[in-house]
Design an enzyme around this catalytic site. Structure first.
Site, PDB file in Angstrom:
ATOM      1  N   ASP A  33      -7.419   5.642  -1.489  1.00  0.00           N
ATOM      2  CA  ASP A  33      -7.119   4.430  -0.731  1.00  0.00           C
ATOM      3  C   ASP A  33      -6.623   3.338  -1.676  1.00  0.00           C
ATOM      4  O   ASP A  33      -7.340   2.944  -2.594  1.00  0.00           O
ATOM      5  CB  ASP A  33      -8.382   3.972  -0.011  1.00  0.00           C
ATOM      6  N   HIS A  72      -6.156   0.227  -0.943  1.00  0.00           N
ATOM      7  CA  HIS A  72      -6.528  -1.101  -0.438  1.00  0.00           C
ATOM      8  C   HIS A  72      -7.704  -1.701  -1.199  1.00  0.00           C
ATOM      9  O   HIS A  72      -8.751  -2.038  -0.641  1.00  0.00           O
ATOM     10  CB  HIS A  72      -6.820  -1.029   1.057  1.00  0.00           C
ATOM     11  N   CYS A 118       0.811  -1.225   0.000  1.00  0.00           N
ATOM     12  CA  CYS A 118       0.000   0.000   0.000  1.00  0.00           C
ATOM     13  C   CYS A 118       0.846   1.278   0.000  1.00  0.00           C
ATOM     14  O   CYS A 118       0.528   2.234  -0.703  1.00  0.00           O
ATOM     15  CB  CYS A 118      -1.006   0.004   1.142  1.00  0.00           C
TER      16      CYS A 118
END
Length: 406
Positions: A288, A290, A94
């Site tokens: 994000d 993820h 990430c």
């Protein structure tokens, strides 16, 4: 029904089902994110990478701006890193993906301009496709997950190990040396100090390729010929507190997103990296990484299918007070005048209170530091993370910037 499934999965992980695969939970987490509330119809302005919006009057423009940022996420089923390594970065990549996003924003500003907007129905400039190709998940793309993970080995990080903001900045600095198209100078500050003299030394070095028309020229070099200003990505690793962000830094932190040169911030929560692009009131707005998507397979010379590289959902938000204190600020300066303007803004907005400064900005290289040597491309025939040892084990004290509190 979906929400029930999500809570069952979440509960299972909390009560000890340790072997539940991360991609399964991530799948439901990503779907659940679509149910998050919309941006609040507040009177406070929203700042996105130097641009100001009001949700009540310019919401569509705001969302178009966010959607136009390049969004890099976990991918799966790419060629194994190093030939025998992982074929997915889910669960560990990430911060590398966030590093890709902050660098991609610099490249977009460099070639397309901050005002550029992505429209899926319109034909995009060739520079846009070339920028995307730099980040494809294959070993010969200069900023691929393969190159970043292997270059990280020289920074003491094994392939598959989680990175902090400072380490990913060091990786970007080294990989940029192999990028002859963008000729980007990546400067990573040391010990909370930005040195103007060092940046100008690094950015005014002669470039290997031809000059780009329309870009500013600097002073003459030792041989009497002009020196070109190389566009600058300035990264400032900071630790704004011990276990949580110190409230005294919050206003200055928000001011960074108001600067025209803002390129975003690397940070997040413990073991959860986010790419922060702005704020509204006391909430940060972020992209994000993820989400696990299929790797994009693109033949050489053909256009990249770019739909999965733009987040078309309502942007995520989190309280500033929830931010881990370990961050890295990013700024892009295309010209020397742009950099001088950034220095003026820092002096006016961030350094007013000597006791509450996030970082220092100094004219001259500190005399007690080792001499500044601009980074140069190693003499190897590769794009070549796998062959490059770290030439300098930078300042061991910087390890503090990597501590993300569990």
């Amino acid at each position: 029904m979906f929400v029930d499934i999500y809570h069952v999965l979440l509960t299972c992980t909390m009560v000890g089902f340790k072997y539940l695969e991360v991609p399964i939970l991530a799948k439901y987490e990503n779907q659940f994110s679509e149910y998050l509330e919309d941006l609040p119809e507040a009177d406070e302005p929203v700042w996105i990478l130097g641009e100001c919006y009001h949700v009540k009057t310019r919401k569509s423009e705001l969302l178009s701006d966010v959607r136009s940022r390049l969004w890099f996420t976990y991918r799966k089923k790419f060629s194994p890193i190093g030939g025998t390594g992982p074929s997915s970065d889910a669960g560990w990549g990430c911060m590398l993906r966030c590093g890709q996003m902050i660098l991609a924003q610099a490249l977009v500003c460099r070639h397309l301009g901050r005002e550029w907007r992505w429209d899926p129905e319109e034909h995009q400039p060739k520079e846009y496709q070339r920028i995307l190709s730099c980040f494809l998940d294959k070993k010969d793309s200069c900023y691929s997950i393969h190159q970043m993970a292997q270059m990280g080995v020289g920074e003491g990080k094994s392939v598959g190990e989680w990175y902090g903001p400072n380490t990913v900045a060091q990786v970007l600095k080294k990989l940029a040396l192999f990028d002859d198209w963008n000729t980007l100078a990546v400067y990573v500050s040391m010990d909370n100090t930005v040195v103007i003299e060092d940046i100008k030394t690094q950015c005014q070095q002669p470039r290997a390729g031809p000059c780009v028309r329309g870009e500013a020229s600097g002073p003459s070099g030792s041989e009497g010929r002009p020196l070109d200003w190389r566009p600058l990505l300035l990264v400032i690793p900071l630790r704004m507190g011990i276990n949580s962000i110190n409230p005294v830094y919050i206003q200055a932190f928000k001011e960074c997103f108001k600067m025209p040169q803002s390129c975003g911030v690397l940070g997040g929560k413990p073991n959860l990296a986010y790419y922060f692009i702005g704020f509204i009131d006391d909430e940060l707005i972020y992209l994000d990484p993820h989400t696990t998507q299929q790797a994009v397979d693109c033949e050489s010379g053909s256009a990249v299918d770019d739909q999965s590289y733009h987040c078309q959902r309502t942007p995520h938000r989190m309280k500033i007070t929830s931010l881990d204190p370990s961050v890295a600020l990013g700024f892009f300066c295309k010209s020397e005048e742009d950099f001088d303007s950034w220095c003026d803004l820092v002096q006016q907005e961030l350094l007013k209170n000597r006791n509450l400064r996030m970082f220092e900005l100094v004219e001259k290289h500190p005399s007690h530091w080792p001499p500044f040597v601009p980074p140069t491309k190693p003499d190897v025939q590769t794009t070549g993370a796998e062959f490059i040892e770290s030439p300098d084990k930078l300042f061991e004290s910087e390890e503090e910037f990597e501590i993300l509190n569990v």
